[in-house]
Design an enzyme around this catalytic site. Structure first.
Site, PDB file in Angstrom:
ATOM      1  N   HIS A 311      33.997 101.726  13.570  1.00  0.00           N
ATOM      2  CA  HIS A 311      33.536 101.090  12.671  1.00  0.00           C
ATOM      3  C   HIS A 311      32.592 101.082  11.693  1.00  0.00           C
ATOM      4  CE1 HIS A 311      29.719  98.296  11.792  1.00  0.00           C
ATOM      5  NE2 HIS A 311      29.963  97.222  12.712  1.00  0.00           N
ATOM      6  N   ASP A 369      32.804  94.914  19.576  1.00  0.00           N
ATOM      7  CA  ASP A 369      33.457  94.289  20.373  1.00  0.00           C
ATOM      8  C   ASP A 369      34.551  94.689  21.108  1.00  0.00           C
ATOM      9  OD1 ASP A 369      33.421  92.313  17.848  1.00  0.00           O
ATOM     10  OD2 ASP A 369      33.668  94.027  16.861  1.00  0.00           O
TER      11      ASP A 369
END
Length: 435
Positions: A311, A369
């Protein structure tokens, strides 16, 4: 939030005797920032920061992320606590208004959202102009932008009451618009919202009910979807939120700003990542094939990448991923998919990533996700709707950030500068003299 004006400022000295003293500002938590607003006037220089990864563009009281520690706070509350103990509209109230609501405040807010869920019938007529295979995100961008044509009074963004009504309309109507886009794509009749259902139940009903038989919303699935909404409600100054603020800084309508945010979210590097995770898990196919794909992921010459890992902000485990991991177990067990091969692959990939030195050194931990797509697919929500659901949830954060920006006395129209590397000034040459 204090600016600690008495602190010793940062000093920038340049080789040609140019010098600038820059104030250091401190937030309530998090790193200090160097105030460079007077840098150009004092030195004639701009800063260079592609992607704005080291630049604070605003003051905000809404969301705080500590990427090194894996912490996400909304108005000071940990995301794990909100996901476990709250529901989406309560979290929405918190994000929008700053505090958790009392029972009376929550009831009033829920009522206000519930009774704004209908859309003007002309919106449905407008939707029928799209091709049947239009992506739901493309339809949502157009339909949310079109709301500006139906609610003229909301265009006066300097009126706090108008901003409040626009916020209610956005939070309430985007689930309806998203479900209409889905129904249109599959050729089924549109299903209208039901005021006796809660936010997540209503969305599932509009997605899956048909006129010819009753549809019962499973409370476990509704709770799982509600949790996904909570985990996507806001995430500080990401690409889509920055887009909403940038568009809103021009004085554009809230519907135009949110429509632009939806367009930004659609990008595969932002909101489309959970769809890519499901596709990757399908490509891997079985747990036995994981070692080969791990080898490929480590090979810099192989285009294969593990999706759902790493991320931009988190350099530790994404706290939202842990919440969804347990939710995935619950949902798949309920649906009789306890042995779902994609979930098995995902858990083994996560185990390897947390133990393998290659992934730990590169801070490649699972993000939100990684599990959300598995849950949505198990609920029979098509992959084309994954990002639409993300946009639905993030509307709350966008609306809160937009309102905060409008009320910020320091806010100016967004106008990034550049490092120009093109040709210097040149004399114009008539066409007949050009070689």
């Amino acid at each position: 939030m204090s600016d600690n004006g008495s602190r010793t400022p940062a000093t920038l000295e340049m080789g040609d005797n140019r010098r600038a003293e820059l104030p250091i500002l401190s937030g309530s938590i998090g790193p200090d920032v160097i105030d460079i607003r007077k840098l150009y006037g004092g030195t004639g220089c701009f800063t260079y920061d592609p992607g704005f990864t080291s630049t604070a563009a605003c003051r905000s009281k809404i969301t705080y992320i500590d990427g090194d520690e894996g912490v996400l706070l909304h108005r000071g509350y940990r995301i794990e606590d909100l996901a476990e103990k709250s529901d989406f509209l309560e979290v929405a109230y918190l994000i929008l208004f700053g505090d958790l609501p009392t029972a009376a405040q929550k009831a009033e807010f829920v009522h206000g959202v519930t009774y704004h869920t209908m859309v003007n019938e002309q919106i449905i007529n407008l939707m029928r102009g799209f091709r049947r295979d239009a992506h739901p995100m493309a339809v949502m961008i157009a339909m949310v932008g079109a709301l500006s044509a139906f609610y003229h009074e909301d265009l006066d963004i300097n009126d706090p009451h108008n901003r409040l009504i626009a916020t209610y309309r956005l939070v309430a109507k985007i689930p309806t618009i998203a479900s209409l886009a889905y129904k249109y794509s599959v050729g089924q009749p549109f299903i209208y919202p039901q005021n006796h259902l809660n936010y997540a139940e209503n969305f599932l009903h509009m997605m899956f009910a048909v006129p010819c038989e009753p549809y019962r919303v499973d409370p476990v699935l509704a709770k799982a979807l509600d949790k996904i909404f909570i985990l996507h409600a806001d995430h500080e100054q990401n690409a889509s939120t920055s887009t909403v603020r940038l568009v809103g800084s021009t004085g554009a309508s809230p519907y135009a700003a949110i429509s632009a945010g939806i367009a930004s979210l659609w990008g595969p590097a932002h909101g489309g990542a959970n769809e890519a995770v499901v596709q990757m898990l399908a490509e891997i196919g079985s747990v036995e094939r994981i070692p080969d794909f791990i080898r490929r992921a480590k090979d810099k010459d192989d285009p294969f990448r593990l999706m759902g890992f790493g991320h931009r902000v988190y350099k530790n485990y994404d706290p939202r991923a842990g919440v969804l991991k347990s939710s995935a177990d619950q949902v798949l067990d309920l649906l009789g998919q306890k042995d779902n091969p994609k979930l098995a692959i995902a858990k083994e990939l996560e185990k390897i990533a947390l133990e393998d030195e290659y992934f730990r050194d590169r801070k490649l931990f699972p993000n939100v996700d990684f599990y959300s797509g598995i849950i949505l697919e198990a609920m029979k929500i098509p992959t084309s709707m994954f990002t639409a659901i993300f946009a639905l949830a993030r509307t709350v954060g966008w609306a809160a950030q937009w309102n905060e920006m409008i009320e910020d006395p320091e806010q100016k129209i967004g106008r990034p500068r550049q490092l120009y590397v093109g040709p210097p000034e040149r004399a114009f040459v008539p066409i007949e003299q050009r070689g």
